[in-house]
Design a protein around this motif. Structure first.
Motif, PDB file in Angstrom:
ATOM      1  N   ASP A  92       0.847  -1.194   0.000  1.00 17.12           N
ATOM      2  CA  ASP A  92       0.000   0.000   0.000  1.00 17.12           C
ATOM      3  C   ASP A  92       0.880   1.240   0.000  1.00 17.12           C
ATOM      4  N   PHE A  93       0.803   2.007  -1.097  1.00 14.82           N
ATOM      5  CA  PHE A  93       1.546   3.264  -1.205  1.00 14.82           C
ATOM      6  C   PHE A  93       0.576   4.428  -0.987  1.00 14.82           C
ATOM      7  N   TYR A  94       0.966   5.367  -0.135  1.00 13.32           N
ATOM      8  CA  TYR A  94       0.206   6.603   0.060  1.00 13.32           C
ATOM      9  C   TYR A  94       1.068   7.763  -0.437  1.00 13.32           C
ATOM     10  N   HIS A  95       0.471   8.601  -1.264  1.00 17.78           N
ATOM     11  CA  HIS A  95       1.251   9.634  -1.949  1.00 17.78           C
ATOM     12  C   HIS A  95       0.397  10.857  -2.197  1.00 17.78           C
ATOM     13  N   GLU A  96       0.989  11.865  -2.818  1.00 13.06           N
ATOM     14  CA  GLU A  96       0.237  13.052  -3.196  1.00 13.06           C
ATOM     15  C   GLU A  96      -0.797  12.694  -4.253  1.00 13.06           C
ATOM     16  N   ALA A  97      -1.820  13.520  -4.370  1.00 14.85           N
ATOM     17  CA  ALA A  97      -2.912  13.234  -5.308  1.00 14.85           C
ATOM     18  C   ALA A  97      -2.396  13.140  -6.735  1.00 14.85           C
ATOM     19  N   VAL A  98      -2.689  11.997  -7.366  1.00 11.96           N
ATOM     20  CA  VAL A  98      -2.283  11.748  -8.750  1.00 11.96           C
ATOM     21  C   VAL A  98      -3.471  11.143  -9.480  1.00 11.96           C
ATOM     22  N   SER A 142      -5.522   7.379 -13.813  1.00 10.67           N
ATOM     23  CA  SER A 142      -5.133   6.788 -15.089  1.00 10.67           C
ATOM     24  C   SER A 142      -3.657   6.963 -15.422  1.00 10.67           C
ATOM     25  N   LEU A 143      -2.887   7.700 -14.601  1.00 13.01           N
ATOM     26  CA  LEU A 143      -1.507   8.008 -14.946  1.00 13.01           C
ATOM     27  C   LEU A 143      -0.486   7.280 -14.091  1.00 13.01           C
ATOM     28  N   ARG A 144      -0.884   6.348 -13.226  1.00 11.63           N
ATOM     29  CA  ARG A 144       0.074   5.667 -12.355  1.00 11.63           C
ATOM     30  C   ARG A 144      -0.017   4.164 -12.513  1.00 11.63           C
ATOM     31  N   ALA A 145       1.125   3.544 -12.246  1.00 12.75           N
ATOM     32  CA  ALA A 145       1.202   2.087 -12.380  1.00 12.75           C
ATOM     33  C   ALA A 145       2.244   1.552 -11.413  1.00 12.75           C
ATOM     34  N   CYS A 146       2.013   0.349 -10.897  1.00 11.11           N
ATOM     35  CA  CYS A 146       2.978  -0.311 -10.018  1.00 11.11           C
ATOM     36  C   CYS A 146       4.096  -0.903 -10.867  1.00 11.11           C
ATOM     37  N   LEU A 149       4.894   4.341 -10.475  1.00 11.00           N
ATOM     38  CA  LEU A 149       5.412   5.190 -11.551  1.00 11.00           C
ATOM     39  C   LEU A 149       4.292   6.097 -12.047  1.00 11.00           C
ATOM     40  N   VAL A 150       4.561   7.383 -12.089  1.00  8.17           N
ATOM     41  CA  VAL A 150       3.587   8.367 -12.560  1.00  8.17           C
ATOM     42  C   VAL A 150       3.999   8.825 -13.953  1.00  8.17           C
ATOM     43  N   ASP A 151       3.139   8.580 -14.934  1.00 13.17           N
ATOM     44  CA  ASP A 151       3.446   8.945 -16.319  1.00 13.17           C
ATOM     45  C   ASP A 151       3.297  10.453 -16.494  1.00 13.17           C
ATOM     46  N   LEU A 152       4.364  11.089 -16.982  1.00 12.63           N
ATOM     47  CA  LEU A 152       4.370  12.543 -17.131  1.00 12.63           C
ATOM     48  C   LEU A 152       3.840  13.001 -18.482  1.00 12.63           C
ATOM     49  N   ASN A 153       3.850  12.112 -19.472  1.00 11.83           N
ATOM     50  CA  ASN A 153       3.484  12.524 -20.835  1.00 11.83           C
ATOM     51  C   ASN A 153       2.221  11.861 -21.357  1.00 11.83           C
ATOM     52  N   ARG A 154       1.988  10.646 -20.941  1.00 11.37           N
ATOM     53  CA  ARG A 154       0.872   9.894 -21.517  1.00 11.37           C
ATOM     54  C   ARG A 154      -0.455  10.383 -20.968  1.00 11.37           C
ATOM     55  N   GLN A 155      -1.294  10.902 -21.833  1.00  7.91           N
ATOM     56  CA  GLN A 155      -2.609  11.372 -21.436  1.00  7.91           C
ATOM     57  C   GLN A 155      -3.669  10.383 -21.908  1.00  7.91           C
ATOM     58  N   PRO A 156      -4.540   9.929 -21.018  1.00  2.36           N
ATOM     59  CA  PRO A 156      -5.578   8.971 -21.429  1.00  2.36           C
ATOM     60  C   PRO A 156      -6.574   9.607 -22.381  1.00  2.36           C
ATOM     61  N   VAL A 157      -7.095   8.808 -23.295  1.00  3.28           N
ATOM     62  CA  VAL A 157      -8.037   9.280 -24.306  1.00  3.28           C
ATOM     63  C   VAL A 157      -9.429   8.762 -23.960  1.00  3.28           C
ATOM     64  N   PRO A 158     -10.406   9.647 -23.822  1.00  3.39           N
ATOM     65  CA  PRO A 158     -11.767   9.171 -23.536  1.00  3.39           C
ATOM     66  C   PRO A 158     -12.387   8.505 -24.757  1.00  3.39           C
ATOM     67  N   HIS A 159     -13.196   7.493 -24.516  1.00  2.00           N
ATOM     68  CA  HIS A 159     -13.937   6.785 -25.572  1.00  2.00           C
ATOM     69  C   HIS A 159     -13.000   6.224 -26.647  1.00  2.00           C
ATOM     70  N   LEU A 160     -11.850   5.726 -26.236  1.00  2.00           N
ATOM     71  CA  LEU A 160     -10.869   5.251 -27.209  1.00  2.00           C
ATOM     72  C   LEU A 160     -11.378   4.051 -28.002  1.00  2.00           C
ATOM     73  N   LEU A 161     -12.098   3.158 -27.360  1.00  2.00           N
ATOM     74  CA  LEU A 161     -12.629   1.985 -28.068  1.00  2.00           C
ATOM     75  C   LEU A 161     -13.575   2.407 -29.178  1.00  2.00           C
ATOM     76  N   GLU A 162     -14.491   3.322 -28.879  1.00  2.00           N
ATOM     77  CA  GLU A 162     -15.438   3.787 -29.902  1.00  2.00           C
ATOM     78  C   GLU A 162     -14.705   4.497 -31.038  1.00  2.00           C
ATOM     79  N   LEU A 163     -13.715   5.321 -30.690  1.00  2.41           N
ATOM     80  CA  LEU A 163     -12.954   6.033 -31.716  1.00  2.41           C
ATOM     81  C   LEU A 163     -12.150   5.071 -32.579  1.00  2.41           C
ATOM     82  N   THR A 164     -11.617   4.006 -31.952  1.00  2.00           N
ATOM     83  CA  THR A 164     -10.854   3.013 -32.708  1.00  2.00           C
ATOM     84  C   THR A 164     -11.741   2.275 -33.694  1.00  2.00           C
ATOM     85  N   VAL A 165     -12.937   1.901 -33.255  1.00  2.00           N
ATOM     86  CA  VAL A 165     -13.878   1.202 -34.150  1.00  2.00           C
ATOM     87  C   VAL A 165     -14.254   2.093 -35.326  1.00  2.00           C
TER      88      VAL A 165
END
Length: 632
Positions: free
Chosen positions: A282-288, A291-295, A337-353
């Motif tokens: 269990d990691f406790y950290h500043e608000a992040v 969608s931008l963090r991963a173990c 790990l907090v991703d500094l550049n990767r921004q999640p895309v909303p509705h990516l599945l629908e846009l991909t189809v």
């Protein structure tokens, strides 16, 4: 003179050290003058507190000594294996942090961890002082600096330093006094906790020590499962070491940044993997953003010289913006790990189809349009037909590459994506080039009626050969094209993979702006200007008084000029999602809309009895006043 200068510096350094207690760190920098032979790094490091020697000759850079409390390392590593160049003189720095038992070698821009961070209990080795040094030589170390103070510019084969043992607790107290509230290091630097796994071991929880001024919820909690006892066959003790604000561990990733806390879980002389019951951290950290963090973990047995954070073997569970739960099936270093550049895309599945469907329809439509235009070209002398064919071919090629892009990215990964990304970039630039040619050609027809036309081969050179120039220049540079991951907002852990330009790298972002953004901005602006000029030229004609005709004419020219790509610049709330979908639909179906335009022109020609609107493939662009010149 240099020997006197070196001795004087060490006397001053010793005096300063005695006034200010002990050294909290030590740094040695120099330049290695070597020969033309294959180069190697020779390491011979063991526990103790005698000192350290840094030497170099024609082929070897050697580091020998006894200054560590726990670390032992003896090996020879070639520079080629490390991926380092061996051309001119090589600059390097050796850094020693006694409180962490950390020894690091920086060669060029590459940081090599000779001794990884550890938690000490009793004593540590510090206050390195001058020992016997060798005379000048042709090959060796020159331009030496100790703690940024220049010592000598002469070339010597070896520099020797003697060490002194210091009580760890006293040195840690000194660090606390010298570390002001703004200093990044926050003692204790590391805390070790041992857990005995007895026969009836059913699991155990270990929590990092509380730090003054910080809430209890900021601590790390490690939950050791009962399965760990069965996996550790020969050892009954597991060690959890908690690190905080270790700059080396935080600067080890290009596009992401670990949080301040790192935990190491080890069982001495045991390699434990694939635990049936995972370890929970269990990691406790500043608000992040969720969608931008991963173990992630760093397996020092796979890559002990360089910090390499990997998601393999760890599962991320989100428990709010300030809390991340990691479940991992092996033992090593862990963090979030907090991703500094990767921004999640909303509705990516629908846009991909939509994109895949649009590319498939556009590909079929462009092939049908090419056949139609080639047949028409046999019985017509319209000079605009080769340009329309070129645009249709480029759009068909772009749709084909994009349609199979995802499959190639998942199957071939990085090795294939380097080439597929370059081909996709070329196809996109070709499409932009032909759209620009359509704009230029329309201007030629409307405002330069009596000027001789350019030959079709010139348009082909501009449309197919010119876009290859930037791609051929960029491809050999490296780190431009490759595999990229686009995370969906709904499930960031399962990103969409594609082959494209790596805009997270500075070189990739610069290339993207210079080739794509600038070209697109020029294309859209010129297309809009051309639409306005055409509209002003023919708005008073009788045909344009029909709303249907006016709309279809502007829409058809927009498909030719690529102005719909300009929607990519319109990204603002609260309609950003709507703009995203509209952009995706219009651009992925552009080939279909282009074919539809020519079908409508033929239909309008038949409706007009063959003498009105749409009598040529340029349609409403020229109207009646230009039909004679285009067919001449």
């Amino acid at each position: 003179m240099d020997n006197l200068k070196f001795a004087l510096f060490l006397i001053i350094l010793t005096t300063v050290s005695s006034d200010n207690d002990n050294d909290l760190d030590w740094n040695f920098c120099g330049t290695w003058r070597h020969g033309n032979n294959p180069l190697s790094l020779n390491l011979n490091i063991s526990t103790g507190c005698k000192g350290i020697s840094i030497s170099a000759n024609e082929s070897f850079l050697s580091i020998n000594g006894q200054i560590t409390a726990q670390c032992r390392r003896s090996e020879v590593i070639t520079f080629k294996h490390l991926g380092l160049e061996s051309g001119e003189d090589i600059k390097f720095c050796l850094d020693w942090e006694p409180l962490l038992d950390l020894l690091m070698l920086t060669v060029g821009e590459k940081k090599l961890i000779l001794c990884s961070p550890a938690s000490l209990q009793d004593s540590c080795c510090t206050d390195l002082s001058d020992g016997p040094n060798t005379q000048e030589a042709d090959y060796g170390i020159l331009n030496v600096k100790i703690k940024n103070d220049s010592i000598t510019d002469k070339t010597r084969m070896a520099y020797n330093f003697q060490a002194h043992s210091t009580n760890y607790t006293e040195l840690c107290e000194q660090a606390k006094q010298e570390s002001g509230p703004n200093k990044c290091a926050e003692p204790p630097y590391a805390h070790k906790s041992d857990v005995e796994m007895k026969e009836d071991f059913k699991g155990h929880s270990v929590t990092s020590p509380a730090i003054a001024g910080r809430p209890v919820k900021s601590n790390i909690t490690v939950h050791l499962p009962a399965a760990l006892k069965q996996a550790a066959k020969n050892v009954n003790k597991v060690t959890c070491t908690f690190f905080k604000n270790i700059s080396l561990l935080q600067e080890a990733h290009k596009t992401a940044k670990p949080i301040n806390d790192v935990v190491e879980i080890t069982v001495e002389n045991e390699i434990i993997r694939n635990l049936p019951e995972p370890i929970r951290i269990d990691f406790y950290h500043e608000a992040v953003s969720v969608s931008l963090r991963a173990c992630v973990s760093w397996d020092t047995r796979k890559d002990s010289l360089q910090v390499n954070w990997s998601k393999d073997g760890c599962k991320t569970e989100q428990s709010g913006e300030n809390h991340t739960v990691c479940q991992c099936n092996h033992l090593t270093y862990f963090t979030v790990l907090v991703d500094l550049n990767r921004q999640p895309v909303p509705h990516l599945l629908e846009l991909t189809v939509i994109t895949y469907l649009g590319c498939a329809v556009s590909l079929i439509s462009c092939v049908a349009l090419i056949i139609y235009l080639c047949r028409k070209r046999r019985r017509s002398k319209e000079q605009s037909l080769p340009i329309h064919v070129g645009l249709a071919v480029s759009l068909a090629f772009l749709s084909l590459i994009f349609f199979f892009n995802g499959v190639l990215a998942n199957v071939g990964r990085e090795s294939v994506c380097t080439w597929v990304g370059a081909v996709l970039h070329y196809a996109l630039l070709c499409s932009f080039a032909w759209m620009g040619i359509e704009v230029l050609h329309t201007f030629w027809l409307v405002y330069m009626v009596f000027t001789p036309r350019l030959k079709p081969y010139i348009w082909n050179l501009v449309g197919f050969a010119l876009p290859a120039v930037p791609v051929v220049i960029l491809a050999p540079i490296g780190d431009i094209y490759g595999l990229i991951e686009v995370p969906p907002s709904e499930d960031p852990e399962n990103p969409y993979r594609m082959c494209w330009m790596d805009i997270n790298e500075n070189k990739g972002w610069l290339a993207f702006c210079l080739t794509n953004i600038m070209t697109l901005a020029l294309l859209v602006s010129s297309g809009l200007v051309m639409l306005f000029l055409v509209y002003r030229q023919i708005r008073t004609r009788d045909e344009w008084k029909q709303n249907r005709v006016a709309f279809l004419s502007i829409w058809g020219l927009s498909c030719l000029y690529g102005t719909t790509w300009g929607l990519a610049f319109l990204k603002f709330e609260p309609i950003s999602t709507f703009i995203l979908f509209i952009t995706c639909i219009l651009n992925s179906f552009q080939g279909f809309f282009l074919m539809l335009r020519f079908c409508m022109l033929d239909w309008m020609q038949k409706q007009a009895g063959g003498s009105g609107l749409g009598s040529s493939s340029t349609g409403s662009t020229r109207q009646h006043m230009l039909q004679a010149q285009e067919k001449s």
